[in-house]
Design an enzyme around this catalytic site. Sequence first.
Site, PDB file in Angstrom:
ATOM      1  N   GLN A  19      74.012  65.466 -23.977  1.00 24.25           N
ATOM      2  CA  GLN A  19      74.818  64.881 -25.060  1.00 24.25           C
ATOM      3  C   GLN A  19      76.158  64.367 -24.558  1.00 24.25           C
ATOM      4  O   GLN A  19      76.870  63.691 -25.295  1.00 24.25           O
ATOM      5  CB  GLN A  19      75.017  65.913 -26.172  1.00 24.25           C
ATOM      6  CG  GLN A  19      75.828  67.126 -25.767  1.00 24.25           C
ATOM      7  CD  GLN A  19      75.821  68.218 -26.835  1.00 24.25           C
ATOM      8  OE1 GLN A  19      74.822  68.864 -27.078  1.00 24.25           O
ATOM      9  NE2 GLN A  19      76.978  68.419 -27.463  1.00 24.25           N
ATOM     10  N   CYS A  25      75.070  67.836 -30.779  1.00 23.54           N
ATOM     11  CA  CYS A  25      73.927  68.747 -30.652  1.00 23.54           C
ATOM     12  C   CYS A  25      73.076  68.751 -31.913  1.00 23.54           C
ATOM     13  O   CYS A  25      71.856  68.863 -31.839  1.00 23.54           O
ATOM     14  CB  CYS A  25      74.418  70.156 -30.346  1.00 23.54           C
ATOM     15  SG  CYS A  25      75.490  70.831 -31.624  1.00 23.54           S
ATOM     16  N   HIS A 162      76.383  75.852 -32.630  1.00 19.84           N
ATOM     17  CA  HIS A 162      75.659  74.952 -31.721  1.00 19.84           C
ATOM     18  C   HIS A 162      74.183  74.882 -32.121  1.00 19.84           C
ATOM     19  O   HIS A 162      73.566  75.922 -32.358  1.00 19.84           O
ATOM     20  CB  HIS A 162      75.810  75.457 -30.287  1.00 19.84           C
ATOM     21  CG  HIS A 162      75.198  74.580 -29.260  1.00 19.84           C
ATOM     22  ND1 HIS A 162      75.418  73.219 -29.198  1.00 19.84           N
ATOM     23  CD2 HIS A 162      74.341  74.848 -28.239  1.00 19.84           C
ATOM     24  CE1 HIS A 162      74.748  72.706 -28.182  1.00 19.84           C
ATOM     25  NE2 HIS A 162      74.077  73.672 -27.594  1.00 19.84           N
TER      26      HIS A 162
END
Lengths: 214, 81
Positions: A19, A25, A162
């Site tokens: 990324q 994410c 995340h």
Amino acid sequence: LPTRFDWRDKAVVAPVQDQLACGSCWAFSVVGAVQSARAVGGSPLQQLSVQQLLDCSFTNNGCGGGSPTAALSWLQQTREKLVAAAEYPYQAEARICRFFSQTHRGVEVKNFTVHSFRGQEAAMMAQLVEHGPLVVVVDAVSWQDYLGGIIQHHCSSQWPNHAVLVVGYDTSGEVPYWIVQNSWGTSWGNEGYVYIKMGGDICGIADCVAAVSV
Amino acid sequence: TFRKTFHRLYGGSGDEFTRRLVHFQEAAVRHTHLNSFSTEPQSATYGFNQFSDLSQEEFRGIYLQATGGTAPPFSGPLTEG
């Protein structure tokens, strides 16, 4: 349920992505689940556009972060089709949303579920085997320093921050673990993957779990 | 070795290098602490990677920006009936 199960063995998991310096994410995990769900259904594995979700999913905040649930809701409600990654390549920054005609080829999210499997990781195993790779939101603070092995300690489940993709598990050894694809490139962790001990909701892996159908 | 491995070119004034060096040293302290728990078989190991010259705040600010929300408990086949 099998002792070991890994969707990579069925060739339905795309390679690890990077990324870069962008908080995307949430988009990588959702697109990873969508492209795997399509391949689990018998279509060839095709990499889909993360950038499309990054640019167009207005309920999220582009590189400033987002929620997989909000992205899936947006995909389902708008019936927007994810186009091929090659047509709308990743730029590691949010740009103006590109629209495609309804006749343009793409993959549409038909349905998705989001549940907490805290205390029910055996049921989460079944969900993985039945539906394909799962999007989860974890607390990844300690992952800044992770090199490899099975995370068993000091990974709290209090602050989910995340999004990643669970692609398998292995209960054959002394320490059963989830196999999780990250989006920080292949130089991080175990060739881009992280292993997390099963049971005990380590890193909050079971707290927010999404399964996708296309 | 870190700079070569991860292709880091810091600014010419030296301030940037000094700041990154401090983050790198802080990372080394964290690794010692984290690895002190790694006694079980196949336990995770911690050390230098591409994020070692970022402060924890920088790392969180860039990479830890997802939100989960509250999901309802799963009540599928295991509890039906």
